[in-house]
Design a protein around this motif. Structure first.
Motif, mmCIF file in Angstrom:
data_model
loop_
_atom_site.group_PDB
_atom_site.id
_atom_site.type_symbol
_atom_site.label_atom_id
_atom_site.label_comp_id
_atom_site.label_asym_id
_atom_site.label_seq_id
_atom_site.Cartn_x
_atom_site.Cartn_y
_atom_site.Cartn_z
ATOM 1 N N THR A 21 11.186 0.140 -2.696
ATOM 2 C CA THR A 21 9.765 0.005 -2.367
ATOM 3 C C THR A 21 9.503 -1.329 -1.680
ATOM 4 N N GLN A 22 9.990 -2.396 -2.271
ATOM 5 C CA GLN A 22 9.817 -3.744 -1.718
ATOM 6 C C GLN A 22 10.410 -3.833 -0.304
ATOM 7 N N SER A 23 11.619 -3.360 -0.137
ATOM 8 C CA SER A 23 12.313 -3.432 1.154
ATOM 9 C C SER A 23 11.571 -2.659 2.238
ATOM 10 N N LYS A 24 11.120 -1.465 1.889
ATOM 11 C CA LYS A 24 10.419 -0.643 2.877
ATOM 12 C C LYS A 24 9.064 -1.231 3.245
ATOM 13 N N LEU A 25 8.373 -1.836 2.279
ATOM 14 C CA LEU A 25 7.094 -2.478 2.583
ATOM 15 C C LEU A 25 7.302 -3.670 3.507
ATOM 16 N N GLU A 26 8.328 -4.466 3.236
ATOM 17 C CA GLU A 26 8.610 -5.638 4.064
ATOM 18 C C GLU A 26 8.998 -5.243 5.483
ATOM 19 N N ALA A 27 9.535 -4.042 5.670
ATOM 20 C CA ALA A 27 9.994 -3.583 6.981
ATOM 21 C C ALA A 27 8.871 -3.023 7.855
ATOM 22 N N ILE A 28 7.681 -2.837 7.288
ATOM 23 C CA ILE A 28 6.561 -2.305 8.066
ATOM 24 C C ILE A 28 6.129 -3.350 9.089
ATOM 25 N N GLU A 29 6.042 -2.914 10.343
ATOM 26 C CA GLU A 29 5.618 -3.821 11.401
ATOM 27 C C GLU A 29 4.208 -4.332 11.108
ATOM 28 N N GLY A 30 4.039 -5.637 11.145
ATOM 29 C CA GLY A 30 2.736 -6.247 10.900
ATOM 30 C C GLY A 30 2.569 -6.807 9.502
ATOM 31 N N VAL A 31 3.399 -6.393 8.563
ATOM 32 C CA VAL A 31 3.306 -6.916 7.198
ATOM 33 C C VAL A 31 3.936 -8.309 7.167
ATOM 34 N N THR A 32 3.162 -9.284 6.697
ATOM 35 C CA THR A 32 3.681 -10.656 6.635
ATOM 36 C C THR A 32 4.283 -10.981 5.271
ATOM 37 N N ASP A 33 3.860 -10.239 4.244
ATOM 38 C CA ASP A 33 4.371 -10.471 2.900
ATOM 39 C C ASP A 33 4.120 -9.202 2.086
ATOM 40 N N ALA A 34 5.055 -8.848 1.235
ATOM 41 C CA ALA A 34 4.894 -7.661 0.394
ATOM 42 C C ALA A 34 5.268 -8.025 -1.030
ATOM 43 N N TYR A 35 4.483 -7.520 -1.970
ATOM 44 C CA TYR A 35 4.727 -7.810 -3.377
ATOM 45 C C TYR A 35 4.519 -6.538 -4.183
ATOM 46 N N VAL A 36 5.501 -6.180 -4.993
ATOM 47 C CA VAL A 36 5.403 -5.001 -5.858
ATOM 48 C C VAL A 36 5.273 -5.478 -7.295
ATOM 49 N N LEU A 37 4.173 -5.108 -7.920
ATOM 50 C CA LEU A 37 3.930 -5.460 -9.322
ATOM 51 C C LEU A 37 4.168 -4.213 -10.165
ATOM 52 N N LEU A 38 5.055 -4.333 -11.137
ATOM 53 C CA LEU A 38 5.347 -3.219 -12.039
ATOM 54 C C LEU A 38 4.508 -3.361 -13.302
ATOM 55 N N THR A 39 3.842 -2.278 -13.683
ATOM 56 C CA THR A 39 3.025 -2.284 -14.888
ATOM 57 C C THR A 39 3.245 -0.983 -15.659
ATOM 58 N N PHE A 40 2.986 -1.028 -16.939
ATOM 59 C CA PHE A 40 3.034 0.188 -17.757
ATOM 60 C C PHE A 40 1.696 0.407 -18.450
ATOM 61 N N ASP A 41 0.659 -0.178 -17.880
ATOM 62 C CA ASP A 41 -0.693 -0.053 -18.419
ATOM 63 C C ASP A 41 -1.622 0.388 -17.302
ATOM 64 N N PRO A 42 -2.093 1.610 -17.303
ATOM 65 C CA PRO A 42 -1.883 2.637 -18.332
ATOM 66 C C PRO A 42 -0.528 3.316 -18.141
ATOM 67 N N PRO A 43 -0.002 3.892 -19.224
ATOM 68 C CA PRO A 43 1.253 4.623 -19.114
ATOM 69 C C PRO A 43 1.093 5.836 -18.191
ATOM 70 N N TRP A 44 2.147 6.148 -17.450
ATOM 71 C CA TRP A 44 2.120 7.297 -16.548
ATOM 72 C C TRP A 44 2.111 8.596 -17.340
ATOM 73 N N THR A 45 1.354 9.578 -16.829
ATOM 74 C CA THR A 45 1.372 10.933 -17.389
ATOM 75 C C THR A 45 1.442 11.924 -16.232
ATOM 76 N N ARG A 46 1.810 13.143 -16.534
ATOM 77 C CA ARG A 46 1.875 14.185 -15.496
ATOM 78 C C ARG A 46 0.529 14.408 -14.822
ATOM 79 N N ASP A 47 -0.567 14.117 -15.511
ATOM 80 C CA ASP A 47 -1.904 14.309 -14.956
ATOM 81 C C ASP A 47 -2.138 13.441 -13.722
ATOM 82 N N MET A 48 -1.345 12.384 -13.535
ATOM 83 C CA MET A 48 -1.513 11.467 -12.416
ATOM 84 C C MET A 48 -0.877 11.994 -11.127
#
Length: 103
Positions: free
Chosen positions: A64-91
């Motif tokens: 995810t990080q690598s692909k975001l950084e490779a987008i033309e025009g993106v100067t900085d990319a940051y991926v924040l991982l969270t487990f709040d709220p927890p993922w469910t199939r409803d999402m």
């Protein structure tokens, strides 16, 4: 590229990242909670995983990080991982639920 166009490109790119155990992209799985395009074309993505102990966690975040950084025009990319709220199939999108046989 304006912020709206860049956001569209980010979402398109996120749809190319897959959990190796599930044949659906992370965006349609509902793992992406927030996409922000900040001043200066900085991209911030808040996401989760299907489970905290996901064995592919490092690979998914790295890709995810690598692909975001490779987008033309993106100067900085940051991926924040969270487990709040927890993922469910409803999402998941309707398409993802259909593809995985949950509908």
């Amino acid at each position: 590229m304006n912020a709206s166009e860049l956001r569209d490109k980010v979402e398109e790119t996120l749809r190319t990242v897959h959990d190796p155990e599930i044949p659906v992209n992370i965006y349609d799985l509902g793992l992406v909670y927030e996409v922000k395009v900040e001043e200066g074309s900085k991209v911030r993505v808040t996401m989760t995983l299907t489970a905290p102990a996901c064995p592919a966690a490092g690979d998914i975040i790295f890709e995810t990080q690598s692909k975001l950084e490779a987008i033309e025009g993106v100067t900085d990319a940051y991926v924040l991982l969270t487990f709040d709220p927890p993922w469910t199939r409803d999402m998941m999108s309707e398409e993802a639920k259909l593809e995985l046989g949950f509908l």
